[in-house]
Design a protein around this motif. Structure first.
Motif, PDB file in Angstrom:
ATOM      1  N   ALA C 137      49.257  44.683  34.182  1.00 20.31           N
ATOM      2  CA  ALA C 137      49.486  45.158  35.490  1.00 20.31           C
ATOM      3  C   ALA C 137      48.247  45.650  35.266  1.00 20.31           C
ATOM      4  O   ALA C 137      47.983  45.733  37.173  1.00 20.31           O
ATOM      5  N   SER C 138      47.194  45.604  35.181  1.00 19.17           N
ATOM      6  CA  SER C 138      46.351  46.205  36.057  1.00 19.17           C
ATOM      7  C   SER C 138      45.853  44.752  37.049  1.00 19.17           C
ATOM      8  O   SER C 138      45.555  45.337  38.079  1.00 19.17           O
ATOM      9  N   PHE C 139      45.905  43.415  36.969  1.00 16.18           N
ATOM     10  CA  PHE C 139      45.582  43.155  38.076  1.00 16.18           C
ATOM     11  C   PHE C 139      46.216  43.936  39.615  1.00 16.18           C
ATOM     12  O   PHE C 139      45.703  43.254  40.248  1.00 16.18           O
ATOM     13  N   ILE C 140      47.590  43.671  38.867  1.00 16.79           N
ATOM     14  CA  ILE C 140      48.619  44.549  40.696  1.00 16.79           C
ATOM     15  C   ILE C 140      47.837  45.457  40.854  1.00 16.79           C
ATOM     16  O   ILE C 140      48.022  45.491  41.888  1.00 16.79           O
ATOM     17  N   LEU C 141      47.477  46.714  39.585  1.00 18.61           N
ATOM     18  CA  LEU C 141      46.750  47.468  40.492  1.00 18.61           C
ATOM     19  C   LEU C 141      45.432  47.472  41.283  1.00 18.61           C
ATOM     20  O   LEU C 141      44.934  48.007  42.323  1.00 18.61           O
ATOM     21  N   ILE C 142      44.695  46.659  40.719  1.00 17.20           N
ATOM     22  CA  ILE C 142      43.717  46.445  41.755  1.00 17.20           C
ATOM     23  C   ILE C 142      43.658  45.937  42.514  1.00 17.20           C
ATOM     24  O   ILE C 142      42.704  46.051  43.945  1.00 17.20           O
ATOM     25  N   ALA C 143      44.755  44.832  42.525  1.00 15.06           N
ATOM     26  CA  ALA C 143      44.315  44.016  44.182  1.00 15.06           C
ATOM     27  C   ALA C 143      46.493  45.415  45.247  1.00 15.06           C
ATOM     28  O   ALA C 143      46.321  44.758  46.663  1.00 15.06           O
ATOM     29  N   ALA C 234      41.662  54.893  41.862  1.00 21.79           N
ATOM     30  CA  ALA C 234      42.413  55.979  41.127  1.00 21.79           C
ATOM     31  C   ALA C 234      42.749  54.074  39.731  1.00 21.79           C
ATOM     32  O   ALA C 234      42.365  54.696  38.944  1.00 21.79           O
ATOM     33  N   THR C 235      42.775  53.208  40.140  1.00 20.17           N
ATOM     34  CA  THR C 235      42.243  51.979  39.479  1.00 20.17           C
ATOM     35  C   THR C 235      41.208  52.228  38.798  1.00 20.17           C
ATOM     36  O   THR C 235      41.527  51.717  37.427  1.00 20.17           O
ATOM     37  N   SER C 236      39.683  51.401  39.377  1.00 29.57           N
ATOM     38  CA  SER C 236      38.980  51.553  38.794  1.00 29.57           C
ATOM     39  C   SER C 236      38.633  52.705  37.133  1.00 29.57           C
ATOM     40  O   SER C 236      37.939  52.105  36.428  1.00 29.57           O
ATOM     41  N   ILE C 237      39.222  54.095  37.838  1.00 22.75           N
ATOM     42  CA  ILE C 237      39.812  54.709  36.481  1.00 22.75           C
ATOM     43  C   ILE C 237      40.343  54.294  35.166  1.00 22.75           C
ATOM     44  O   ILE C 237      39.232  54.703  34.597  1.00 22.75           O
ATOM     45  N   LEU C 238      40.911  53.735  35.515  1.00 20.40           N
ATOM     46  CA  LEU C 238      42.081  53.056  34.446  1.00 20.40           C
ATOM     47  C   LEU C 238      41.571  51.843  33.946  1.00 20.40           C
ATOM     48  O   LEU C 238      41.152  51.625  32.624  1.00 20.40           O
ATOM     49  N   ASP C 290      25.577  50.110  45.099  1.00 20.50           N
ATOM     50  CA  ASP C 290      26.917  50.999  45.273  1.00 20.50           C
ATOM     51  C   ASP C 290      27.114  51.233  44.091  1.00 20.50           C
ATOM     52  O   ASP C 290      26.670  51.214  43.508  1.00 20.50           O
ATOM     53  N   PHE C 291      27.725  52.631  44.809  1.00 24.03           N
ATOM     54  CA  PHE C 291      28.056  53.927  43.368  1.00 24.03           C
ATOM     55  C   PHE C 291      28.443  52.909  42.195  1.00 24.03           C
ATOM     56  O   PHE C 291      28.454  53.519  41.709  1.00 24.03           O
ATOM     57  N   LYS C 292      29.858  52.358  42.898  1.00 25.80           N
ATOM     58  CA  LYS C 292      31.219  52.210  41.739  1.00 25.80           C
ATOM     59  C   LYS C 292      30.465  51.163  40.918  1.00 25.80           C
ATOM     60  O   LYS C 292      30.542  50.451  39.488  1.00 25.80           O
ATOM     61  N   ARG C 293      29.282  50.208  41.677  1.00 28.36           N
ATOM     62  CA  ARG C 293      28.951  48.941  40.711  1.00 28.36           C
ATOM     63  C   ARG C 293      28.123  48.760  39.986  1.00 28.36           C
ATOM     64  O   ARG C 293      28.065  48.774  39.280  1.00 28.36           O
ATOM     65  N   MET C 294      27.451  50.012  40.007  1.00 23.98           N
ATOM     66  CA  MET C 294      26.473  51.073  39.329  1.00 23.98           C
ATOM     67  C   MET C 294      27.093  50.810  38.296  1.00 23.98           C
ATOM     68  O   MET C 294      26.659  50.911  36.724  1.00 23.98           O
ATOM     69  N   LEU C 295      27.996  52.026  38.186  1.00 22.62           N
ATOM     70  CA  LEU C 295      28.898  52.591  37.158  1.00 22.62           C
ATOM     71  C   LEU C 295      29.419  51.252  35.794  1.00 22.62           C
ATOM     72  O   LEU C 295      29.670  51.409  34.756  1.00 22.62           O
ATOM     73  N   PHE C 336      33.839  58.429  37.346  1.00 24.98           N
ATOM     74  CA  PHE C 336      34.610  57.413  38.728  1.00 24.98           C
ATOM     75  C   PHE C 336      35.646  58.121  39.143  1.00 24.98           C
ATOM     76  O   PHE C 336      35.803  58.245  40.791  1.00 24.98           O
ATOM     77  N   VAL C 337      36.155  59.099  38.578  1.00 23.32           N
ATOM     78  CA  VAL C 337      36.802  60.453  39.321  1.00 23.32           C
ATOM     79  C   VAL C 337      35.092  60.708  40.411  1.00 23.32           C
ATOM     80  O   VAL C 337      35.968  61.339  41.438  1.00 23.32           O
ATOM     81  N   ASN C 338      34.722  61.027  39.870  1.00 24.92           N
ATOM     82  CA  ASN C 338      33.537  61.462  41.555  1.00 24.92           C
ATOM     83  C   ASN C 338      32.997  60.625  42.693  1.00 24.92           C
ATOM     84  O   ASN C 338      33.118  60.453  43.234  1.00 24.92           O
TER      85      ASN C 338
END
Lengths: 106, 175, 476
Positions: C137-143, C234-238, C290-295, C336-338
């Protein structure tokens, strides 16, 4: 019987490990995404063999069979999803070269 | 459990491995996919010998059948190799064999290392149950998992195979 | 009753996909929200006895008695909260593309059912099955958006995840050879006498290796930054908040404690991997723009703390590890929400371009300060207490070096988050963002909710510690 089983187990494990090495070789050296998926499939074959041997040696073949059937169902779903991802990548790049997949770095 | 059984098994295991190695080393992708199917068939015969007929049938129909179809259709949906690229590909192929000595070395190490001996096999009493019993009564929880994963796969196909190429290109341009 | 947590999402997905009502497709988002809320509320309100009893009808249907303890409650609660937040953010990021939101909701519910199943499973093979459900499910949500980077990140995740599950399955096969069974109960009683058996040792090594890959610990962390940063917000958060934590970290905790794996060698291995993850993750996070990469790298480092607690193995350390697992789900989701709000409003995640947007986005700026202070372990926020518990446990158990590493890495955490805050939120407003607006309510509500949980948990820790956290080991 017990000695026979033990040899059978050792030999099967050796072949399964060799198969895993072959699959890892395929995954690590291939440049084509589809070939990497084929490598993953080969690895799953080796694992299926190990599960079957585990059930056979311990006398729980029924349990092992139900595991293998579940495993195959999961395997098909994963390969279908993976094929979708490969085709999606192809739509973007018109290429399946794994080494061109390097826009993500770090 | 006779001598024949073991010899037969070793022979089949060797064939299994040989098919796997062929799958990896062959140059054309299509042949490689067929090699995978052959590997599956070898595994099926092994499963039959280990008295796992139902698992064998599954392996044969799904892995040797369905997955090969998936692979072949994926290969045909992506670009076939053009003739000018074939020569270039052959050069690249040689590079693939660079790491082959490493593989052979690892194989030799496994073969000559101290083999894994099962110190005390069969310490558990053998249970006489049928597959149907185990699958339906003992492992019903896994069946829920199977239903879930099949549903997930359906959504995966819906999401991933959606042919909105225009949208995808638009996203590319935005980057 | 905890089986219902799997069956209800499954039934919801099935009903929503019946071709009866066009209305259902529009309602799907609200159904998802209500289910997440229901899970959270019921977990908090109902006593433990409620979850462990099972009506006769359900038992006849399933032939399975689920397994629920305090650790499972923590997981259920974090799954519900993170799922809820992720759904709200999906609504914000996807806006009103009906069919996309519908697919997202369905996949989220399936992933939640998979994770709930993983939490209650009582044997290794069920663990594997449900692990695959949430992974697929998470593969599909990422793609999900079929973007180029996302597909690439997914492919890396998929390959490494397949290798990890192959390792776990081989371990299952080998353990079955020795014991003839895969249930935790049998395996725990068999591990002791067979601990010298090479087959068992190989199986344990494979099992731990597979779960290390799944939790994204350092020698095996290659997929984490790619998957986290390329996924839709949204997927990153999950993914960061709960999927990796359930499929990797929770599974690791469960397997190690249930199967009594914590021998001296395993302890050394686990703690070494944990310490390396803490340090390498924090150092790598310092160098990202990159913000998300740092997180993502920060996430690797925080998972290291959880695993360190597991490796120490005392009651106090396990309580700290579980508490940190929950805290991490909360504050990493908040960050990740931020990140989602910043990315959507400004159109970039590059921290070098951004600057001073706290003036324009005050709520986002404030909640991110709360989250990063909690991550870095500043009192009295919840992250401080869980780290403190782990460090005290390490010191008490005699692992002084590890305790020092944990403290020093905490300073590193503070350093990279301060650098992030300075570059993104504080200081002078960067050029080009003059008419920047604060994000809308779909994202401010979850951000405030998560920040409130972080503060609230930190304030009521004395009560929580004695009543809930310390008994975790006795029930495990």
């Amino acid at each position: 019987m017990s000695g026979d089983m033990s040899t059978f187990f050792s030999i099967s494990v050796i072949f399964a490990v060799l198969m895993v090495f072959t699959a890892l070789y395929c995954i690590l050296t291939s440049r084509n995404l589809i070939r990497i998926l084929i490598g993953l499939e080969l690895m799953t074959k080796a694992v299926t063999l190990l599960l079957a041997v585990g059930g056979y040696v311990s006398g729980r073949m029924a349990l092992a069979q139900s595991f293998i059937i579940t495993l195959i169902v999961i395997e098909v779903v994963i390969i279908a999803v993976a094929a979708g991802i490969v085709i999606g990548t192809y739509r973007h790049t018109n290429d399946l070269d794994a080494r061109k997949l390097n826009s993500l770095k770090g | 459990m006779t001598f024949d059984f073991n010899m037969m098994n070793i022979f089949l295991l060797a064939l299994f491995l040989a098919a796997g190695v062929w799958t990896v080393l062959t140059s054309r992708l299509l042949i490689s996919a067929i090699g995978l199917a052959v590997t599956s068939i070898m595994l099926t015969i092994l499963l039959f010998l280990m008295k796992a007929p139902l698992a064998g049938v599954f392996e044969l129909s799904v892995c040797a059948g369905l997955i090969t179809v998936v692979f072949i259709s994926t290969i045909s949906l992506t670009k076939p190799v053009e003739k000018s690229e074939v020569l270039q590909l052959k050069m690249k192929r040689l590079k693939r064999f660079v790491f082959l000595p490493l593989l052979l070395f690892l194989a030799a190490w496994v073969l000559f290392a101290k083999p894994l001996h099962l110190t005390n096999p069969a310490q558990v009493p053998v249970e006489q149950t049928t597959l149907q019993h185990v699958l339906w009564f003992a492992r019903r929880f896994d069946l829920i998992g199977q239903i879930l994963i099949i549903l997930t796969g359906v959504f995966g196909v819906i999401v991933l195979f959606k042919t909105k190429t225009g949208q995808a290109e638009k996203q590319d341009n935005e980057r | 009753m905890s089986v219902l947590l799997i069956l209800v999402p499954l039934a919801a997905v099935l009903i929503m996909n019946l071709p009866l009502h066009k209305l259902m497709r529009k309602l799907a988002f609200w159904v998802g929200l209500v289910l997440c809320m229901l899970q959270a509320v019921l977990i908090i309100r109902m006593p433990i006895g409620f979850w462990n009893t099972q009506p006769d009808l359900l038992y006849r249907l399933l032939l399975f008695r689920p397994f629920t303890d305090n650790l499972a409650f923590v997981m259920f609660l974090s799954i519900a909260i993170v799922g809820f937040v992720s759904l709200l953010v999906a609504r914000y990021a996807i806006e009103n593309d009906g069919s996309k939101l519908f697919n997202f909701t369905n996949l989220l519910l399936l992933a939640m059912a998979g994770m709930n199943g993983l939490v209650v499973s009582r044997d290794l093979f069920s663990l594997y099955v449900f692990l695959e459900v949430s992974a697929v499910a998470s593969f599909i949500l990422i793609a999900f958006n079929n973007g180029k980077d996302a597909l690439e990140g997914t492919f890396k995740y998929l390959v490494l995840s397949a290798v990890a599950t192959a390792m776990i399955l081989s371990a299952i096969g080998l353990l079955m050879t020795v014991t003839g069974s895969v249930s935790f109960k049998t395996l725990s009683s068999v591990m002791g006498p067979n601990s010298g058996n090479p087959v068992v040792l190989l199986a344990v090594a494979l099992l731990l290796g597979g779960l290390f890959i799944k939790s994204g610990l350092v020698p095996f962390h290659g997929w984490v930054p790619d998957a986290y940063s390329s996924a839709p917000s949204a997927t990153s958060i999950l993914l960061a908040g709960i999927v990796t934590k359930t499929t990797g970290v929770y599974a690791l905790i469960r397997v190690v404690t249930k199967m009594n794996l914590l021998t001296h060698q395993v302890q050394v291995l686990v703690m070494a991997v944990a310490a390396v993850s803490i340090v390498v993750g924090a150092l790598a996070a310092l160098g990202q723009s990159d913000f998300k990469r740092m997180l993502a790298y920060s996430s690797i480092s925080q998972v290291g703390y959880i695993i360190l607690g597991l490796g120490i193995g005392s009651n106090l350390a396990l309580a700290g590890a579980v508490f940190h697992l929950f805290n991490h789900a909360i504050f990493k989701s908040l960050l990740f929400v931020n990140a989602a709000a910043v990315e959507k409003q400004t159109g970039t995640r590059n921290m070098d371009i951004l600057g001073g947007i706290s003036d324009k986005m005050p709520v986002t700026g404030f909640t991110s300060v709360i989250a990063f202070l909690s991550t870095a372990g500043i009192p009295p926020l919840s992250g401080f207490w869980s780290k403190l518990i782990i460090i005290i446990a390490a010191w008490k158990a005699g692992f002084h070096v590890y305790a020092l590493i944990a403290i020093l890495a905490s300073l590193l955490t503070l350093a990279y988050f301060l650098s992030m805050q300075r570059r993104v939120f504080f200081g002078k407003l960067a050029s080009g963002f003059e008419d920047l607006k604060e994000a809308n309510l779909w994202i401010l509500v979850p951000a405030c909710l998560l920040a409130a949980i972080t503060i609230g948990l930190g304030l009521c820790i004395p009560w929580l510690l004695n009543s809930f956290l310390l008994p975790i080991r006795s029930i495990l």
